[in-house]
Design a protein around this motif. Sequence first.
Motif, PDB file in Angstrom:
ATOM      1  N   PRO A  56       0.814  -1.219   0.000  1.00  0.00           N
ATOM      2  CA  PRO A  56       0.000   0.000   0.000  1.00  0.00           C
ATOM      3  C   PRO A  56       0.848   1.270   0.000  1.00  0.00           C
ATOM      4  N   THR A  59       2.341   1.776  -3.533  1.00  0.00           N
ATOM      5  CA  THR A  59       1.405   2.152  -4.598  1.00  0.00           C
ATOM      6  C   THR A  59       0.633   3.429  -4.250  1.00  0.00           C
ATOM      7  N   ASP A  60       0.090   3.516  -3.059  1.00  0.00           N
ATOM      8  CA  ASP A  60      -0.788   4.636  -2.728  1.00  0.00           C
ATOM      9  C   ASP A  60      -0.050   5.942  -2.509  1.00  0.00           C
ATOM     10  N   GLY A  64      -0.931   9.243  -4.599  1.00  0.00           N
ATOM     11  CA  GLY A  64      -1.446  10.389  -3.868  1.00  0.00           C
ATOM     12  C   GLY A  64      -0.596  11.640  -4.027  1.00  0.00           C
TER      13      GLY A  64
END
Length: 65
Positions: A56, A59-60, A64
Amino acid sequence: MDAEAVADLVDRQEWTGSLADAVAALVHQAYAAAGATGKRVEDILHGVWLGHPLYPVLTDLPLGA
């Protein structure tokens, strides 16, 4: 095209499942072929040291930003 239509379109792409399975098998073989070093890299990427999966963050956070 709204987000729901895009999500439906992606969900209908059945070929992505078999592609994902093939890529996962290749990655697993690469870890195994690297021996103990491969196991350490796998553990790092799986977040064993953190107690939580690392994907996470990988990727996030860039998405973001």
